[in-house]
Design a protein around this motif. Structure first.
Motif, PDB file in Angstrom:
ATOM      1  N   UNK A   1      64.276  36.447  40.898  1.00 20.41           N
ATOM      2  CA  UNK A   1      65.184  36.436  39.754  1.00 20.41           C
ATOM      3  C   UNK A   1      66.583  36.815  40.216  1.00 20.41           C
ATOM      4  N   UNK A   2      67.556  36.253  39.573  1.00 27.36           N
ATOM      5  CA  UNK A   2      68.928  36.405  40.052  1.00 27.36           C
ATOM      6  C   UNK A   2      69.892  36.427  38.875  1.00 27.36           C
ATOM      7  N   UNK A   3      71.171  36.600  39.181  1.00 26.58           N
ATOM      8  CA  UNK A   3      72.181  36.675  38.128  1.00 26.58           C
ATOM      9  C   UNK A   3      73.558  36.798  38.736  1.00 26.58           C
ATOM     10  N   UNK A   4      74.408  37.598  38.114  1.00 28.71           N
ATOM     11  CA  UNK A   4      75.783  37.763  38.583  1.00 28.71           C
ATOM     12  C   UNK A   4      75.789  38.274  40.018  1.00 28.71           C
ATOM     13  N   UNK A   5      76.549  37.606  40.864  1.00 26.61           N
ATOM     14  CA  UNK A   5      76.672  38.059  42.254  1.00 26.61           C
ATOM     15  C   UNK A   5      75.639  37.437  43.175  1.00 26.61           C
TER      16      UNK A   5
END
Ligand code: PMP
Length: 401
Positions: free
Chosen positions: A378-382
């Motif tokens: 899982x990932x997101x900002x940055x």
């Protein structure tokens, strides 16, 4: 993000940048949150109690934080914003505030935080499509005579799939039934606006929203909250206290459910991120996450299968869970961490009924992995393309070996 350049040493002696692909569990801290906390610390004091400059500054900071969060969630007149410890805390608080004899309609695939707290449950099987979810709620509502509420996740923590909240809310409201949204995985990725979602309540956690200082939020309709027993008995929640036990009046408004000294730094950190996201180009952020999703899918090795409820084309946030037939996801996750410097998560992600269902569906093929479970990235900002590429390459090597 704070700590973007964190390094870790591999058994070979090589030092690599740590690739954090476990945002769904806890996301890294945003610079805005760290800065807001650092700025307040020298003036930090008790909220709502003292007369000195520390206390006054802190009281203002806490209430300003509430206003910013109210804007972030699109609070309507009469909605409340209550600071909690996290999503679990927020949903437990709300579960205790339901009017008596309320039936809670929910799907079995919810995170345990949105599965376990509710009394009088009508649990629906995990749906196979968004339309099936909408129809299932409609059918359930048709069969209910007393008061009811629907609680549903905004985006699933196992599959990342975005749920049809607006449609579910419209149907529920047509039956005079309110809707609660578990926004733990929605708020970090997509606008989580009560008004746009048509929801009555929304809960989310600071540590998944780049604000890891122990705070969470419950926002929504004031009437149930003001009528409920205070969540915690004590100072702050009580307005007047007489000499005899039970001789007291409780506060109304957010204070009723924020007994004790509140988590000022947690609230200020959440508000700092909310303020930053309110002016950010969220479409661009979403597109970046989607590009990483496409890249990850393209790079997935043979033997790693993405699981889903609603099919591969359904919109999702930056979360992918993989079945690894013939492999133990826990061991794979362990090797990714130790040998490659990549942080992911393996197991059942506090959604046991859903993961059992997804794993069993895979078992009809070849999945004989010991210790049922999935591997989640899982990932997101940055997050970067390099994070994703390292993950897929390392996964391919491990599955081959
Ligand atoms: N709901 C969902 C969808 C989640 O992903 C999580 C955290 N994994 C929770 C609720 C609970 O969040 P917390 O642990 O911050 O209370």
């Amino acid at each position: 993000m704070v700590g973007d350049d964190l390094k870790t040493e591999l058994p070979t002696g090589e030092t690599v940048r740590f690739a954090h692909l476990d945002y769904a569990a806890s996301a890294p801290c945003a610079e805005a949150a760290a800065q807001a906390v650092a700025e307040l610390l020298p003036r930090y004091g008790s909220v709502h109690r003292g007369t000195g400059v520390r206390s006054q500054t802190s009281t203002v900071a806490y209430e300003v934080a509430r206003d910013v969060v109210a804007e972030f969630v699109g609070a309507r007149p009469g909605d409340q914003v209550i600071f909690t410890r996290n999503t679990t805390d927020a949903l437990n608080l709300l579960a205790r505030a339901l009017p008596p004899s309320t039936t809670t309609i929910l799907f079995e695939g919810e995170h345990h935080a949105n599965l376990l707290p509710w009394p009088n449950q009508l649990r629906l099987p995990a749906p196979k499509s968004a339309d099936e979810a909408i129809n299932a709620v409609e059918n359930a509502l048709g069969g209910i005579t007393g008061p009811a509420v629907v609680t549903v996740t905004g985006a699933g923590n196992v599959t990342g799939e975005v749920w049809p909240i607006r449609e579910i809310s419209d149907i529920a409201h047509a039956h005079d039934v309110r809707v609660i949204v578990d926004g733990a995985q929605l708020a970090p990725h997509l606008p989580a606006n009560l008004d746009h979602l048509g929801a009555d309540f929304l809960a989310f956690s600071g540590h998944k929203l780049y604000a890891p200082f122990g705070g969470g939020v419950l926002a929504g309709r004031a009437d149930w909250l003001d009528a409920a027993e205070p969540y915690l008995y004590g100072g702050g929640a009580s307005a007047t206290v007489g000499d005899r036990p039970g001789d007291l009046t409780w506060a109304t408004g957010p204070a009723r459910h924020e007994g004790g000294t509140p988590n000022l730094l947690g609230a200020v950190a959440i508000a700092a991120v909310c303020a930053a996201l309110l002016v950010a180009d969220r479409d661009a952020l979403h597109e970046h996450e989607q590009r990483l999703l496409t890249r990850l899918r393209r790079g997935l090795p043979e033997g790693a299968r993405e699981v889903s409820l609603f099919g591969p084309d359904h919109p999702r946030v930056g979360i992918v869970s993989l079945a690894l037939p013939g492999h133990d996801p826990a061991q794979v996750a362990h090797r990714l961490g130790r040998e490659y410097g990549i942080g992911v998560r393996a197991g059942q992600f506090c959604a046991h009924p859903l993961v059992r269902r997804l794993v069993n569906a895979e078992k009809s093929d070849t999945c004989d992995a010991p210790g049922a479970g999935l591997l989640r990235a899982s990932w997101g900002l940055g997050s970067t393309e390099d994070d994703v590429d390292r993950f897929t390459k390392a996964l391919a090597e491990i599955l081959r070996s």
